[in-house]
Design an enzyme around this catalytic site. Structure first.
Site, short mmCIF file in Angstrom:
data_model
loop_
_atom_site.label_atom_id
_atom_site.label_comp_id
_atom_site.label_asym_id
_atom_site.label_seq_id
_atom_site.Cartn_x
_atom_site.Cartn_y
_atom_site.Cartn_z
N PHE A 111 27.45 42.52 -10.73
CA PHE A 111 28.00 43.80 -10.29
C PHE A 111 29.52 43.71 -10.31
O PHE A 111 30.09 42.82 -9.68
CB PHE A 111 27.53 44.19 -8.88
CG PHE A 111 28.08 45.53 -8.47
CD1 PHE A 111 27.48 46.70 -8.91
CD2 PHE A 111 29.22 45.63 -7.67
CE1 PHE A 111 28.01 47.95 -8.57
CE2 PHE A 111 29.74 46.87 -7.33
CZ PHE A 111 29.13 48.04 -7.78
N ASP A 153 34.89 36.92 -10.77
CA ASP A 153 34.92 38.09 -9.89
C ASP A 153 34.58 37.59 -8.48
O ASP A 153 33.43 37.39 -8.14
CB ASP A 153 33.90 39.13 -10.38
CG ASP A 153 33.83 40.36 -9.46
OD1 ASP A 153 34.38 40.31 -8.34
OD2 ASP A 153 33.21 41.36 -9.87
N LYS A 206 37.38 43.00 -1.39
CA LYS A 206 36.71 43.28 -0.11
C LYS A 206 37.38 42.71 1.14
O LYS A 206 37.95 43.45 1.92
CB LYS A 206 35.25 42.82 -0.20
CG LYS A 206 34.43 43.71 -1.12
CD LYS A 206 32.96 43.47 -0.96
CE LYS A 206 32.12 44.54 -1.62
NZ LYS A 206 31.96 44.43 -3.07
C1 LIG Z 1 32.06 45.29 -4.23
C2 LIG Z 1 32.25 44.58 -5.52
C3 LIG Z 1 32.99 45.14 -6.57
C4 LIG Z 1 33.57 46.55 -6.50
O1 LIG Z 1 34.52 46.66 -5.51
P1 LIG Z 1 35.06 48.14 -5.08
O2 LIG Z 1 36.12 47.84 -4.09
O3 LIG Z 1 33.89 48.87 -4.52
O4 LIG Z 1 35.57 48.77 -6.31
C5 LIG Z 1 33.19 44.39 -7.71
N1 LIG Z 1 32.68 43.15 -7.83
C6 LIG Z 1 31.97 42.58 -6.85
C7 LIG Z 1 31.45 41.20 -7.02
C8 LIG Z 1 31.70 43.28 -5.67
O5 LIG Z 1 30.96 42.72 -4.71
#
Ligand SMILES: *Cc1c(COP(=O)(O)O)cnc(C)c1O
Length: 391
Positions: free
Chosen positions: A135, A223, A252
């Site tokens: 994701f 990521d 986050k």
């Molecule tokens: C939450 C998340 C995103 C997206 O972050 P947003 O601040 O909602 O755009 C991208 N990558 C990972 C691994 C995430 O957990």
């Protein structure tokens, strides 16, 4: 009820929301508009890393609001310089670009990887390998990068240039790269897939990714939007694997609940994005930087991460004592729980009624408690959890 009705009449219905109107919070507890108290094992999806309204964080953020809330990136601010230096020095990266969310941090990483390759090899080497069940965000490009078919609907055409490989499948990785006609510029991964179900990658697979990428001048993008800044018990989850990706993205938990995103680049690619090639009006906003400094100072303080690891152990050992718990996955305070018979969604709803906030990830219960959670609060929350599971 009034708030919920007003909300639903005016806000787009993009979320299946729980019937909870949150009013305020302090540390690991929050209170709804009826005065009901909740213990929080979700931190607003791993965002309130120091809990609600942590004293130091409040001081830093409020002091900043009172002196300078924003200026355009045509000027310098000391607070952005301070935060950037602190973040680069703590993580060992050369340079950072600040945005406002995880998706934006990933957009920056994707642009950076493509330009790195373009500058060096010209057109055509633009594909990025991402993993099945990953994701990476909700913008059109990061949705395209996300390796889950359920997200690839309605919004056609998606952004080209993403090829999915199965997580932990080295053969798939090797054959994809070997058959790519030298078109790959990066491999993007989450060390622990969060939304995909709190699944950590295998060391062998991570080793293979880094080895193949190094050999072929392919960049590795980690990521760490969910795993970063202490969540897994290390500052970055890559440390668990002994690895430092060329690019790491954060968001986050980075600023304790103020919107922020960061894309970190190592010496190899830190000079790729030049004037005019990327930008963000709000990126590096002083308030976000103040929140980020409060979080980093806390997470980097002596013994803090050791405590995170001890608390993670306590969670795990207590969870495994519960009959209905089949298994526990994840790293540090990023915890996935597979249940034997009960449905995760039902458990989350019962927990809400009893004053405990939980998350789900696919079919699992997911816990992302504040990193500052105390042992007695872990026990308090797990007592509620256990009662629900034993019903
Ligand atoms: C939450 C998340 C995103 C997206 O972050 P947003 O601040 O909602 O755009 C991208 N990558 C990972 C691994 C995430 O957990």
């Amino acid at each position: 009820m009034e708030t919920i009705e007003k909300f639903n009449n005016n806000v787009m219905q993009t979320y299946g929301r729980y019937p909870l109107v949150m009013e305020k919070g302090k540390d690991r507890h929050c209170v709804d508009e009826n005065g009901k108290n909740y213990i929080d094992f979700g931190s607003g999806i791993g965002t309130n890393s120091l809990g609600y309204c942590n004293d130091k964080w409040v001081d830093y953020v409020c002091n900043q609001v009172k002196s300078l809330q924003h200026t355009s990136n045509y000027y310098y601010t000391k607070i952005q310089a301070d935060f950037a230096e602190m973040l680069c020095s703590a993580t060992g990266y050369s340079k950072v670009f600040f945005g406002n969310s995880g998706a934006e941090a990933n957009e920056c990483a994707i642009k950076l990887a493509r330009k790195y390759s373009f500058d060096k090899y010209g057109k055509g080497r633009h594909n990025i390998i991402t993993l099945v069940n990953s994701f990476h965000g909700r913008t059109l490009c990061t949705l395209s990068a996300t390796g889950q078919e359920v997200f690839h609907n309605y919004f056609f055409p998606f952004v080209e240039g993403f090829i999915n490989v199965e997580a932990n499948n080295i053969d798939d990785l090797e054959s994809t790269i070997n058959n790519s006609d030298n078109s790959i510029c990066a491999v993007m991964l989450e060390y622990v897939q969060g939304e995909g179900g709190v699944n950590a990658l295998n060391q062998d697979f991570v080793d293979a990714v880094f080895e193949i990428c190094e050999k072929n001048d392919i960049l590795v993008i980690a990521d760490e939007v969910q795993t970063g800044i202490g969540r897994t018990g290390k500052l970055l989850a890559g440390e668990h694997f002994g690895k430092k990706a060329n690019i790491t993205t954060l968001a986050k938990g980075l600023a304790g609940g103020v919107p922020v995103g960061a894309c970190l680049a190592d010496e190899k690619c830190s000079g790729v994005l030049t004037a005019g090639t990327h930008g963000s009006t709000f990126g590096g906003n002083p308030i976000a930087c103040a929140g980020g400094i409060a979080v980093l100072e806390t997470v980097m303080s002596e013994g803090f991460l050791d405590e995170v690891n001890q608390k993670a152990e306590l969670f795990k050992s207590e969870l495994l004592k519960i009959e209905e718990v089949e298994s526990v996955s994840g790293l540090g305070l990023m915890i996935g729980i597979t249940l034997k018979d009960k449905k995760a969604g039902d458990v989350v709803k019962s927990a809400l009624e009893r004053g405990l906030l939980l998350l789900t990830a696919k079919e699992k219960i997911r816990l992302l408690p504040p990193l500052t959670i105390q042992n007695d609060e872990i026990k308090e929350g797990l007592e509620i959890f256990k009662t629900i599971l034993e019903e």
